[in-house]
Scaffold this active site. Sequence first.
Site, PDB file in Angstrom:
ATOM      1  N   ASP A  74       0.842  -1.197   0.000  1.00 38.22           N
ATOM      2  CA  ASP A  74       0.000   0.000   0.000  1.00 38.22           C
ATOM      3  C   ASP A  74       0.876   1.245   0.000  1.00 38.22           C
ATOM      4  OD1 ASP A  74       0.868  -0.555   2.616  1.00 38.22           O
ATOM      5  OD2 ASP A  74      -1.137  -0.977   3.357  1.00 38.22           O
ATOM      6  N   ASN A 139      -7.561  -3.166  14.401  1.00 41.22           N
ATOM      7  CA  ASN A 139      -8.968  -3.317  14.018  1.00 41.22           C
ATOM      8  C   ASN A 139      -9.164  -4.454  13.005  1.00 41.22           C
ATOM      9  OD1 ASN A 139      -7.876  -2.296  11.698  1.00 41.22           O
ATOM     10  ND2 ASN A 139      -9.165  -0.468  11.576  1.00 41.22           N
ATOM     11  N   HIS A 141      -7.473  -4.825  10.170  1.00 45.39           N
ATOM     12  CA  HIS A 141      -7.235  -4.509   8.760  1.00 45.39           C
ATOM     13  C   HIS A 141      -6.047  -5.293   8.206  1.00 45.39           C
ATOM     14  CE1 HIS A 141      -4.542  -0.683   9.600  1.00 45.39           C
ATOM     15  NE2 HIS A 141      -3.801  -1.761   9.530  1.00 45.39           N
ATOM     16  N   GLU A 146      -9.704  -1.696   5.440  1.00 43.68           N
ATOM     17  CA  GLU A 146     -10.261  -1.474   6.771  1.00 43.68           C
ATOM     18  C   GLU A 146     -11.528  -2.329   6.948  1.00 43.68           C
ATOM     19  OE1 GLU A 146      -8.458   0.004   8.792  1.00 43.68           O
ATOM     20  OE2 GLU A 146      -7.582   1.861   8.039  1.00 43.68           O
TER      21      GLU A 146
HETATM   22  C1  F6R Z   1       1.423  -1.749   6.216  1.00 49.24           C
HETATM   23  C2  F6R Z   1      -0.006  -2.065   6.304  1.00 49.24           C
HETATM   24  C3  F6R Z   1      -0.722  -2.212   7.602  1.00 49.24           C
HETATM   25  C4  F6R Z   1       0.146  -2.687   8.761  1.00 49.24           C
HETATM   26  C5  F6R Z   1      -0.685  -2.769  10.040  1.00 49.24           C
HETATM   27  C6  F6R Z   1       0.161  -3.149  11.237  1.00 49.24           C
HETATM   28  O1  F6R Z   1       1.866  -1.722   4.873  1.00 49.24           O
HETATM   29  O2  F6R Z   1      -0.637  -2.190   5.303  1.00 49.24           O
HETATM   30  O3  F6R Z   1      -1.788  -3.121   7.411  1.00 49.24           O
HETATM   31  O4  F6R Z   1       0.686  -3.942   8.466  1.00 49.24           O
HETATM   32  O5  F6R Z   1      -1.285  -1.530  10.287  1.00 49.24           O
HETATM   33  O6  F6R Z   1       1.076  -2.125  11.492  1.00 49.24           O
HETATM   34  P1  F6R Z   1       2.253  -2.336  12.542  1.00 49.24           P
HETATM   35  O7  F6R Z   1       3.070  -3.458  12.035  1.00 49.24           O
HETATM   36  O8  F6R Z   1       3.022  -1.040  12.536  1.00 49.24           O
HETATM   37  O9  F6R Z   1       1.594  -2.632  13.855  1.00 49.24           O
END
Ligand code: F6R
Length: 245
Positions: A74, A139, A141, A146
């Site tokens: 992303d 959450n 995602h 989301e």
């Molecule tokens: C990152 C992404 C997000 C993260 C998720 C966890 O490219 O798409 O889905 O993997 O928010 O983030 P961390 O690892 O920082 O807790």
Amino acid sequence: MTPPHPPAARHLVRDSADQVAATAADLILEVLDGVSALGLATGSSPLGAYDEIVRRVRSGEVRLPVAQRGYLLDEYLGLAAGDPNSYASVIRREVADALRLDVRGPDGQAADPHAEAERYGREVVEASVAVQVLGIGRNGHLGFNEPGSDLDSRTRVVRLAETTRRDNARFFGSPTDVPTHAITQGLATIMRARRLVVIALGARKADAVAAALRGPVDPACPASIVQRHPDAYVVTDREAAGAVR
Ligand code: F6R
């Protein structure tokens, strides 16, 4: 005749963040053949695994190239590619430069972000990603899909949940600097990777990990889609595994 069991994501629980990193690195490297495409998530969860892969390359345990190209999961909209917080910059800095990967991702400054999302989605599908590295949001995602995201979703422009913006504010000067929109690979796009390696650390991820592994496959927890993948691993520490029954 009894129908075959549906594939289920394998949950591997490790005692420390270092062991999580080592296991994830094993699972990632196992399917890379030097010319493959590697799907890369940003965020803190995969950093240990990226460091471990780089360490193995530097020590000579693993030879370059491990893969030819790296594909971003992303990208924020509105940040220049050179902005230190753009996911392209983070991925280059944290892993891709050391592995000499050619990084591909959506252009977060494209004049028509929707067309750019479509273009990038096609590129990812054509690349045929060998292994997609993933984190999971508190959450539930996956990427920036989301809660409420369609399980068949393609690569597209999305609005970030406020919890996600708050969680990611730690990387920015102030919470209001966190972009409101991003381009994310869709859930159906992610599912095309031949292997998924999801990494989660810490008690704050426990509910999301339990919902992803044990809950219904449902847009309420986008990460639950991993239950439908034939070669998915969820690698966690004990704390993140705390709510899995
Ligand atoms: C990152 C992404 C997000 C993260 C998720 C966890 O490219 O798409 O889905 O993997 O928010 O983030 P961390 O690892 O920082 O807790």
